[in-house]
Design an enzyme around this catalytic site. Structure first.
Site, PDB file in Angstrom:
ATOM      1  N   ASP A 282      64.854  42.642  50.675  1.00 11.52           N
ATOM      2  CA  ASP A 282      65.757  43.798  50.655  1.00 11.52           C
ATOM      3  C   ASP A 282      67.046  43.316  49.995  1.00 11.52           C
ATOM      4  O   ASP A 282      67.747  42.469  50.554  1.00 11.52           O
ATOM      5  CB  ASP A 282      65.998  44.253  52.102  1.00 11.52           C
ATOM      6  CG  ASP A 282      66.979  45.418  52.200  1.00 11.52           C
ATOM      7  OD1 ASP A 282      67.708  45.684  51.225  1.00 11.52           O
ATOM      8  OD2 ASP A 282      67.025  46.044  53.268  1.00 11.52           O
ATOM      9  N   VAL A 283      67.364  43.834  48.819  1.00  8.88           N
ATOM     10  CA  VAL A 283      68.512  43.311  48.067  1.00  8.88           C
ATOM     11  C   VAL A 283      69.847  43.561  48.757  1.00  8.88           C
ATOM     12  O   VAL A 283      70.853  42.942  48.411  1.00  8.88           O
ATOM     13  CB  VAL A 283      68.588  43.874  46.619  1.00  8.88           C
ATOM     14  CG1 VAL A 283      67.420  43.389  45.778  1.00  8.88           C
ATOM     15  CG2 VAL A 283      68.700  45.393  46.617  1.00  8.88           C
TER      16      VAL A 283
ATOM     17  N   TYR B  63      75.215  58.205  44.649  1.00  7.46           N
ATOM     18  CA  TYR B  63      74.557  57.531  43.512  1.00  7.46           C
ATOM     19  C   TYR B  63      75.549  57.309  42.369  1.00  7.46           C
ATOM     20  O   TYR B  63      75.660  56.196  41.827  1.00  7.46           O
ATOM     21  CB  TYR B  63      73.377  58.379  43.041  1.00  7.46           C
ATOM     22  CG  TYR B  63      72.540  57.750  41.959  1.00  7.46           C
ATOM     23  CD1 TYR B  63      71.548  56.813  42.260  1.00  7.46           C
ATOM     24  CD2 TYR B  63      72.728  58.092  40.618  1.00  7.46           C
ATOM     25  CE1 TYR B  63      70.778  56.243  41.257  1.00  7.46           C
ATOM     26  CE2 TYR B  63      71.962  57.524  39.613  1.00  7.46           C
ATOM     27  CZ  TYR B  63      70.987  56.601  39.937  1.00  7.46           C
ATOM     28  OH  TYR B  63      70.222  56.027  38.939  1.00  7.46           O
TER      29      TYR B  63
ATOM     30  N   ASN C 271      67.865  45.370  39.220  1.00 10.37           N
ATOM     31  CA  ASN C 271      67.340  46.694  38.842  1.00 10.37           C
ATOM     32  C   ASN C 271      67.145  47.636  40.023  1.00 10.37           C
ATOM     33  O   ASN C 271      67.139  48.852  39.850  1.00 10.37           O
ATOM     34  CB  ASN C 271      66.003  46.482  38.103  1.00 10.37           C
ATOM     35  CG  ASN C 271      65.196  47.749  38.006  1.00 10.37           C
ATOM     36  OD1 ASN C 271      65.494  48.624  37.193  1.00 10.37           O
ATOM     37  ND2 ASN C 271      64.175  47.889  38.847  1.00 10.37           N
TER      38      ASN C 271
ATOM     39  N   LYS D 120      76.900  53.708  40.773  1.00 10.87           N
ATOM     40  CA  LYS D 120      76.721  53.288  39.385  1.00 10.87           C
ATOM     41  C   LYS D 120      78.076  53.113  38.685  1.00 10.87           C
ATOM     42  O   LYS D 120      78.222  52.233  37.822  1.00 10.87           O
ATOM     43  CB  LYS D 120      75.842  54.283  38.627  1.00 10.87           C
ATOM     44  CG  LYS D 120      74.411  54.377  39.169  1.00 10.87           C
ATOM     45  CD  LYS D 120      73.667  53.041  39.116  1.00 10.87           C
ATOM     46  CE  LYS D 120      72.200  53.196  39.489  1.00 10.87           C
ATOM     47  NZ  LYS D 120      71.449  51.925  39.443  1.00 10.87           N
TER      48      LYS D 120
END
Ligand code: NAD
Length: 265
Positions: free
Chosen positions: A65-66, A164, A92, A168
């Site tokens: 889990d990043v 989101y 990614n 980003k």
């Protein structure tokens, strides 16, 4: 000269599906050994590894889990355990948890920021530490390469997706600030901002009637595929892009060209 990655080791987070899968497969074709990170999609990761091995390449699947520091440390330890080094990180992994702003739960805000932004911080930090410890390996002009997967929504505001878009937007300046900080060590950090790419993350908006609406936002009039992003990702980490530092490559069929002005506004 081709974009080759012979003798290099790449960690691709979220490599079991979509864009990450496309990158893992192409990097292997270019000669890299690939660490295919997955979170929940073990079967997908195992299939990517099988395909790479069937093509004569080397790959392993590693669950992590990043957004969890210990998992990321273990991911890099397993990568070096298997292949002796890491030369390339593709950060990614990403998720969407959409809601109108007033209805968005703190949990859904946090989950997206944790995965999309903190996950990239943790992976990039582990990579930088490892690149420093490894030093020059003689496999690339750079000491190490990091590719941050962003989105056109690092610049295009996105109602109903503030978590989101904020993640980003954060990735964009994380990438540039880090690129500035480590460029002197010949560590190259760059980003890719994909537009609409047909994958699991956006199945609903890239099929049927929704796809027709989406095409109006794309001057090139085609929804992208994972391979479109993978080819850009290969270029950016290869020595062909050795002088590209701190750049975001938009792979979006022109989505960021203000398509609303196509017919004179
Ligand atoms: P996808 O859903 O196929 O891939 C996302 C990957 O992230 C999956 O493999 C998933 O298992 C992994 N993941 C999710 N949570 C994780 C966690 N906590 N730890 C580790 N891995 C985790 O979708 P995709 O379209 O291939 O997305 C890949 C990246 O591209 C994302 O960062 C996404 O934001 C970005 N992107 C996609 C598009 C698009 O149109 N598809 C556009 C712009 C940006």
């Amino acid at each position: 000269m081709e974009c080759r990655l012979d003798g290099q080791v790449a960690v691709v987070t979220g490599g079991s599906s979509g864009i990450g899968r496309g990158i893992a497969l192409l990097y292997a074709q270019a000669g890299a050994s690939v660490v295919v990170n997955y979170y929940s999609g073990h079967e997908g990761a195992a299939e990517v590894v099988r395909q790479i091995e069937a093509g004569g390449g080397r790959a392993i699947a590693v669950e992590a889990d990043v957004s969890r520091e210990a998992d990321v440390e273990a991911l890099f330890a397993k990568a070096t355990g298997a292949f002796g080094a890491v030369d390339i990180l593709v950060a990614n992994s990403g998720i969407q948890k959409d809601a109108a702003f007033a209805e968005m739960s703190l949990q859904d805000w946090q989950k997206v920021i944790d995965t999309n932004l903190t996950g990239q911080f943790l992976c990039a930090r582990a990579a930088v530490r490892l690149f420093r410890a490894q030093g020059e390996r003689g496999v690339s002009k750079a000491t190490g390469k990091i590719l941050c997967m962003s989105s056109v929504h690092e610049v295009i505001p996105w109602a109903g997706h503030v978590n989101y878009a904020a993640s980003k937007g954060g990735v964009s300046l994380l990438m540039k600030s880090l690129a500035q900080e480590v460029a002197g060590e010949r560590i190259r950090v760059n980003g890719i901002a994909p537009g609409a790419i047909r994958t699991a993350i956006n199945k609903e908006s890239t099929e049927g009637e929704a796809a027709q609406r989406l095409l109006k936002l794309i001057p090139y009039r085609r929804i992208g595929v994972a391979e479109d992003v993978a080819r850009a990702a290969l270029f950016l980490v290869s020595d062909m892009a050795d002088y590209v530092v701190g750049a975001t490559l938009f792979v979006d069929g022109g989505m960021t060209l203000y398509p609303g002005f196509e017919d004179n506004g």
